[in-house]
Write an enzyme that holds these catalytic residues in place. Structure first.
Site, PDB file in Angstrom:
ATOM      1  N   LYS A 105       0.780  -1.136   0.076  1.00  0.00           N
ATOM      2  CA  LYS A 105       0.042  -0.189  -0.151  1.00  0.00           C
ATOM      3  C   LYS A 105       0.829   1.369  -0.047  1.00  0.00           C
ATOM      4  CE  LYS A 105      -4.373   0.740   0.386  1.00  0.00           C
ATOM      5  NZ  LYS A 105      -5.523  -0.102  -0.008  1.00  0.00           N
ATOM      6  N   GLY A 218     -20.180   7.419   2.358  1.00  0.00           N
ATOM      7  CA  GLY A 218     -19.281   7.455   1.377  1.00  0.00           C
ATOM      8  C   GLY A 218     -19.518   7.599   0.268  1.00  0.00           C
ATOM      9  N   GLY A 220     -17.497   8.285  -2.624  1.00  0.00           N
ATOM     10  CA  GLY A 220     -16.360   8.068  -3.469  1.00  0.00           C
ATOM     11  C   GLY A 220     -16.494   7.023  -4.689  1.00  0.00           C
ATOM     12  N   ASN A 221     -15.574   6.344  -5.435  1.00  0.00           N
ATOM     13  CA  ASN A 221     -15.413   5.498  -6.066  1.00  0.00           C
ATOM     14  C   ASN A 221     -16.583   4.128  -5.702  1.00  0.00           C
ATOM     15  OD1 ASN A 221     -14.505   2.699  -7.257  1.00  0.00           O
ATOM     16  ND2 ASN A 221     -13.833   4.106  -8.599  1.00  0.00           N
ATOM     17  N   ALA A 222     -16.089   3.682  -4.651  1.00  0.00           N
ATOM     18  CA  ALA A 222     -16.824   2.614  -4.245  1.00  0.00           C
ATOM     19  C   ALA A 222     -18.156   2.809  -3.798  1.00  0.00           C
ATOM     20  CB  ALA A 222     -16.036   1.851  -2.880  1.00  0.00           C
ATOM     21  N   GLY A 223     -18.391   3.912  -2.873  1.00  0.00           N
ATOM     22  CA  GLY A 223     -19.634   4.243  -2.482  1.00  0.00           C
ATOM     23  C   GLY A 223     -20.813   4.710  -3.651  1.00  0.00           C
TER      24      GLY A 223
HETATM   25  N1  GLU Z   1      -7.119  -0.033  -3.387  1.00  0.00           N
HETATM   26  C1  GLU Z   1      -7.883  -1.212  -3.824  1.00  0.00           C
HETATM   27  C2  GLU Z   1      -7.757  -1.938  -2.513  1.00  0.00           C
HETATM   28  O1  GLU Z   1      -7.747  -1.717  -1.348  1.00  0.00           O
HETATM   29  C3  GLU Z   1      -7.441  -1.721  -4.980  1.00  0.00           C
HETATM   30  C4  GLU Z   1      -6.245  -2.205  -5.068  1.00  0.00           C
HETATM   31  C5  GLU Z   1      -5.570  -2.642  -6.552  1.00  0.00           C
HETATM   32  O2  GLU Z   1      -6.465  -2.519  -7.362  1.00  0.00           O
HETATM   33  O3  GLU Z   1      -4.334  -3.051  -6.487  1.00  0.00           O
HETATM   34  O4  GLU Z   1      -8.318  -3.187  -2.746  1.00  0.00           O
END
Ligand code: GLU
Length: 414
Positions: A105, A218, A220-223
């Site tokens: 990360k 939220g 954002g993208n996911a929400g």
């Molecule tokens: N940031 C996203 C996660 O936490 C996607 C990670 C990725 O696609 O490598 O799973």
């Protein structure tokens, strides 16, 4: 007692799983630590001519099953403990999905909303130069996360390609489709979560259907994609929120219209006909399905007893603390853990990387068919493991994931 930091929470979850499977102590010791932590200081020429130095991280947790993989977040509160915890979660997530990656990360301490387009681009390119040599298609592959997007991935790909001397699309995922991104990656996290939710709804004794009331924290993208897809499936979205606050309408909201409103005004708050409340209060409202899709540490020992949902789809990484898990279990609330719920993102990232490596591109239908397969398989295996060990779904997922990583370490030698 002060609240545990995100990495301590991640360790507690790992330790719990390790105990359940009697994990070898040496392997547990390896897994309790990342393999590498990189810190970078990124000087950026701001639009006013002054130079500002930003602080960034990249943590690689484990690479026994393949190159490390995971997003990069831009957030004013990004810190090392959080990035370490999230890197570890990525190891479990990739193992659970059975995709050939380890976990990593990245984080940069910045409020990207306060930067101009140019400043954001220079910051991103500086971050990539800082990571030069440590990322790569066979080494460590970044992707989007909180407050990063396809444009930022495009700059990462471009800067890394310039440093290498030729095009390296597989060095990052979540790119725009025009330059090697995958169809479906934009809404993959949401869609993956919904595939799992559909499996859960099909289980005996679980009551959830299109009349179920849904609350999503939220936007954002996911929400936002989760809200829009569930709305198109006729689920009733009664509550939404963003960083500025939350809104509710028991008659049901159309997230498409809320999005148009947010694009115009900068927030979902104030959307006509809705009641305003805080993000904390939103989580405590009665509903069948609660979806935390914002930041970590949202459902804790403090508020878990006030949660009234029947099912929680944990889309944000680390949204529920271990103390909260215990309380939610006692209340018979079914938690679908983050490493399963939100794994659709990294799964389609894997498809994107496969397409980049093969220079052969799939259509959206193919991507979604493969995603459904992977998500359903992981859900079934998690469910079976949980049943076998008499534990909740999170521990089921951890037992599976940790065992797979441990097996790889054992086979390779340490
Ligand atoms: N940031 C996203 C996660 O936490 C996607 C990670 C990725 O696609 O490598 O799973």
């Amino acid at each position: 007692m002060p609240a545990a930091n995100p990495f301590q929470n991640a360790l507690r979850q790992l330790d719990r799983a390790a105990k359940k499977i009697n994990l070898n102590e040496d392997i547990l010791n390896i897994l309790r630590n990342p393999i590498r932590i990189l810190q970078v200081y990124i000087p950026v020429r701001m639009d006013d001519g002054k130079v500002k130095v930003f602080h960034g991280y990249r943590v690689q947790h484990n690479e026994s099953r393949g190159p490390t993989k995971g997003g990069v977040r831009y957030h004013p509160k990004a810190d090392l403990s959080e990035v370490k915890a999230l890197a570890m979660l990525m190891t479990w997530k990739c193992a659970l999905m059975d995709i050939p990656y380890g976990g990593a990360k990245g984080g940069v301490v910045v409020d990207p909303k306060k930067l101009s387009h140019g400043e954001l681009e220079r910051l991103t390119r500086g971050y990539v130069r800082g990571l030069n040599g440590f990322i790569g298609p066979n080494r460590d592959i970044p992707a989007p996360d909180v407050y990063t997007n396809p444009q930022i991935m495009a700059w990462i790909m471009d800067e890394a390609s310039r440093l290498t001397g030729y095009n390296v699309p597989g060095i990052v995922t979540g790119k725009p489709v025009e330059i090697g991104g995958s169809h479906g990656r934009q809404y993959a996290t949401a869609q993956g979560g919904i595939f799992v939710l559909q499996e859960v709804c099909g289980m005996k004794g679980v009551k959830c259907d299109r009349f179920s009331r849904v609350i999503i924290q939220g936007f954002g993208n996911a929400g936002s994609y989760t809200a829009k897809i569930l709305h198109s499936m006729k689920f009733k979205i009664i509550g939404l929120s963003d960083s500025k606050g939350a809104i509710m309408d028991l008659k049901g909201l159309d997230p498409n219209k809320v999005e148009t409103y947010k694009d115009k005004t900068g927030s979902v708050v104030g959307y006509p006909g809705t009641k305003k409340l805080t993000n904390a209060k939103l989580l405590e409202q009665p509903c069948e399905i609660l979806i935390p899709a914002a930041l970590d540490n949202q459902i804790t020992g403090q508020n878990a007893n006030r949660i009234k949902a029947k099912i929680i789809l944990e889309l944000a990484n680390g949204a529920i603390t271990p103390e909260a898990d215990d309380k939610l279990n006692k209340k018979n609330i079914l938690v679908i853990p983050d490493i399963l719920s939100n794994a659709g993102g990294v799964t389609v990232s894997y498809f994107e990387w496969v397409q980049n490596m093969q220079q052969y591109y799939w259509d959206e239908e193919e991507v979604m068919a493969q995603l459904r397969k992977v998500m359903t398989r992981a859900f079934k295996q998690t469910f079976e493991t949980a049943k076998l060990h008499q534990v909740d779904l999170r521990m089921g997922a951890y037992i599976l994931a940790v065992s797979r990583v441990a097996e790889a370490i054992k086979l390779r030698g340490y």
